[in-house]
Design a protein around this motif. Sequence first.
Motif, PDB file in Angstrom:
ATOM      1  N   PHE A  85     -26.431  22.363  74.347  1.00  0.00           N
ATOM      2  CA  PHE A  85     -25.869  23.701  74.148  1.00  0.00           C
ATOM      3  C   PHE A  85     -26.602  24.394  73.012  1.00  0.00           C
ATOM      4  N   ARG A  86     -26.486  25.700  72.969  1.00  0.00           N
ATOM      5  CA  ARG A  86     -27.091  26.500  71.908  1.00  0.00           C
ATOM      6  C   ARG A  86     -26.022  26.891  70.891  1.00  0.00           C
ATOM      7  N   THR A  87     -26.407  26.965  69.629  1.00  0.00           N
ATOM      8  CA  THR A  87     -25.484  27.412  68.586  1.00  0.00           C
ATOM      9  C   THR A  87     -25.894  28.815  68.143  1.00  0.00           C
ATOM     10  N   PRO A  88     -25.010  29.797  68.262  1.00  0.00           N
ATOM     11  CA  PRO A  88     -25.377  31.172  67.895  1.00  0.00           C
ATOM     12  C   PRO A  88     -25.791  31.305  66.439  1.00  0.00           C
ATOM     13  N   GLU A  89     -25.165  30.510  65.544  1.00  0.00           N
ATOM     14  CA  GLU A  89     -25.451  30.662  64.112  1.00  0.00           C
ATOM     15  C   GLU A  89     -26.878  30.248  63.770  1.00  0.00           C
ATOM     16  N   THR A  90     -27.343  29.137  64.338  1.00  0.00           N
ATOM     17  CA  THR A  90     -28.672  28.634  64.000  1.00  0.00           C
ATOM     18  C   THR A  90     -29.697  28.864  65.109  1.00  0.00           C
ATOM     19  N   ARG A  91     -29.229  29.263  66.290  1.00  0.00           N
ATOM     20  CA  ARG A  91     -30.104  29.471  67.434  1.00  0.00           C
ATOM     21  C   ARG A  91     -30.928  28.217  67.732  1.00  0.00           C
ATOM     22  N   ASP A 186     -20.450   8.621  62.379  1.00  0.00           N
ATOM     23  CA  ASP A 186     -20.583   8.929  60.954  1.00  0.00           C
ATOM     24  C   ASP A 186     -21.934   9.534  60.614  1.00  0.00           C
ATOM     25  N   SER A 187     -22.735   9.836  61.631  1.00  0.00           N
ATOM     26  CA  SER A 187     -24.036  10.496  61.418  1.00  0.00           C
ATOM     27  C   SER A 187     -24.158  11.710  62.329  1.00  0.00           C
ATOM     28  N   SER A 188     -23.038  12.373  62.585  1.00  0.00           N
ATOM     29  CA  SER A 188     -23.032  13.504  63.501  1.00  0.00           C
ATOM     30  C   SER A 188     -22.237  14.660  62.915  1.00  0.00           C
ATOM     31  N   THR A 189     -22.873  15.838  62.870  1.00  0.00           N
ATOM     32  CA  THR A 189     -22.176  17.081  62.554  1.00  0.00           C
ATOM     33  C   THR A 189     -21.847  17.741  63.887  1.00  0.00           C
ATOM     34  N   ASP A 190     -20.579  17.782  64.221  1.00  0.00           N
ATOM     35  CA  ASP A 190     -20.184  18.207  65.568  1.00  0.00           C
ATOM     36  C   ASP A 190     -18.979  19.133  65.492  1.00  0.00           C
ATOM     37  N   SER A 191     -18.146  19.148  66.531  1.00  0.00           N
ATOM     38  CA  SER A 191     -17.018  20.081  66.562  1.00  0.00           C
ATOM     39  C   SER A 191     -15.981  19.812  65.479  1.00  0.00           C
ATOM     40  N   ARG A 192     -16.073  18.679  64.811  1.00  0.00           N
ATOM     41  CA  ARG A 192     -15.183  18.419  63.683  1.00  0.00           C
ATOM     42  C   ARG A 192     -15.500  19.305  62.498  1.00  0.00           C
ATOM     43  N   VAL A 193     -16.672  19.961  62.499  1.00  0.00           N
ATOM     44  CA  VAL A 193     -17.116  20.813  61.393  1.00  0.00           C
ATOM     45  C   VAL A 193     -17.224  22.246  61.893  1.00  0.00           C
ATOM     46  N   ASN A 196     -20.341  27.869  59.445  1.00  0.00           N
ATOM     47  CA  ASN A 196     -20.329  28.537  58.151  1.00  0.00           C
ATOM     48  C   ASN A 196     -21.222  29.775  58.253  1.00  0.00           C
ATOM     49  N   PRO A 197     -20.628  30.959  58.491  1.00  0.00           N
ATOM     50  CA  PRO A 197     -21.448  32.163  58.691  1.00  0.00           C
ATOM     51  C   PRO A 197     -22.349  32.478  57.506  1.00  0.00           C
ATOM     52  N   GLN A 198     -21.911  32.138  56.279  1.00  0.00           N
ATOM     53  CA  GLN A 198     -22.710  32.449  55.106  1.00  0.00           C
ATOM     54  C   GLN A 198     -23.859  31.470  54.898  1.00  0.00           C
ATOM     55  N   TYR A 199     -23.702  30.257  55.416  1.00  0.00           N
ATOM     56  CA  TYR A 199     -24.745  29.248  55.282  1.00  0.00           C
ATOM     57  C   TYR A 199     -24.795  28.450  56.584  1.00  0.00           C
ATOM     58  N   PRO A 200     -25.381  29.038  57.640  1.00  0.00           N
ATOM     59  CA  PRO A 200     -25.330  28.410  58.965  1.00  0.00           C
ATOM     60  C   PRO A 200     -25.864  26.984  58.994  1.00  0.00           C
ATOM     61  N   GLN A 201     -26.911  26.700  58.232  1.00  0.00           N
ATOM     62  CA  GLN A 201     -27.490  25.360  58.270  1.00  0.00           C
ATOM     63  C   GLN A 201     -26.556  24.318  57.673  1.00  0.00           C
ATOM     64  N   GLY A 202     -25.588  24.762  56.881  1.00  0.00           N
ATOM     65  CA  GLY A 202     -24.681  23.824  56.237  1.00  0.00           C
ATOM     66  C   GLY A 202     -23.381  23.618  56.981  1.00  0.00           C
ATOM     67  N   GLY A 203     -23.175  24.372  58.051  1.00  0.00           N
ATOM     68  CA  GLY A 203     -21.946  24.238  58.822  1.00  0.00           C
ATOM     69  C   GLY A 203     -22.172  23.426  60.077  1.00  0.00           C
ATOM     70  N   GLY A 204     -21.151  23.392  60.922  1.00  0.00           N
ATOM     71  CA  GLY A 204     -21.248  22.693  62.197  1.00  0.00           C
ATOM     72  C   GLY A 204     -21.103  23.666  63.341  1.00  0.00           C
ATOM     73  N   PRO A 205     -21.102  23.172  64.563  1.00  0.00           N
ATOM     74  CA  PRO A 205     -20.963  24.082  65.709  1.00  0.00           C
ATOM     75  C   PRO A 205     -19.532  24.500  65.996  1.00  0.00           C
ATOM     76  N   GLY A 206     -18.527  23.723  65.493  1.00  0.00           N
ATOM     77  CA  GLY A 206     -17.146  24.009  65.851  1.00  0.00           C
ATOM     78  C   GLY A 206     -16.946  23.864  67.353  1.00  0.00           C
ATOM     79  N   TYR A 207     -16.013  24.627  67.904  1.00  0.00           N
ATOM     80  CA  TYR A 207     -15.807  24.613  69.351  1.00  0.00           C
ATOM     81  C   TYR A 207     -17.030  25.222  70.037  1.00  0.00           C
ATOM     82  N   ILE A 208     -17.332  24.735  71.238  1.00  0.00           N
ATOM     83  CA  ILE A 208     -18.480  25.227  71.986  1.00  0.00           C
ATOM     84  C   ILE A 208     -17.989  26.108  73.126  1.00  0.00           C
TER      85      ILE A 208
END
Length: 246
Positions: A85-91, A186-193, A196-208
């Motif tokens: 899937f694609r993430t709009p925040e980070t493309r 424990d090595s996955s940033t996924d829908s649990r995160v 973060n619109p202000q810092y997209p690289q530091g957030g997760g995808p959330g719901y897809i």
Amino acid sequence: MDTIRFFAGVAAVWLTIITFLFAPFHIPSESMQPSLEVGDRVLVSKWAYGYSRHSLPLGLGYYLPDNLDTRIFPRDPERGDVIVFRTPETRRNLIKRVIGLPGDVIMVQNGRLFINGEMVERAPVGQRTYLDHRGRQPVTVDAYLETLPNGVTHDIYERSDSYPLDNAGPFRVPAGQIFVMGDNRDSSTDSRVAPNPQYPQGGGPGYIDLTEVVGRAETVMFTLNRCRREDGLYCPTGRVWRGLQY
């Protein structure tokens, strides 16, 4: 002119294939181990869930208007599918496993996954040690065989049951969206995160959103990484045309 027509025809066929049929995807991180290893080249079926603007190759869908966020010939992913899937925040393209469907309540408590209030079954497989692909440091994990409510089974990794994302939720999956997780929990940033619109690289995808789904991973075509065969290190083999079971 004949040469130009030939290469134009080849380009047209290539674009048709990677837009409507299949596209390759490489695995850049450890988040889907042990199902997918760093360096695996995966074949993704574009037609599995229908088409949206994100089905277009090379990120061209981001240049189309947002009001075109619809799907043609839609079919929803099933629990346990491995999707791109694609993430709009980070493309960026990401690959994870579908855990929650619209209306589901997902929670992780002390490392255990709960779906709609029921603890998901997992059976211990044993410990494994592999080399982290960034720092090349040994990492020891507990491997489990997880069985989702619809009977789909897959291996997961847990470093422990007390990492930051081992207590998360509950999350109620909204309509038109899905909840995804990596098999290397424990090595996955996924829908649990959340994003973060202000810092997209530091957030997760959330719901897809279902319109952001590109396709379903079908098989590992081959891998370019070669792990070192050393005593005590897990080194998977047979990673050529190895299908992902659903």
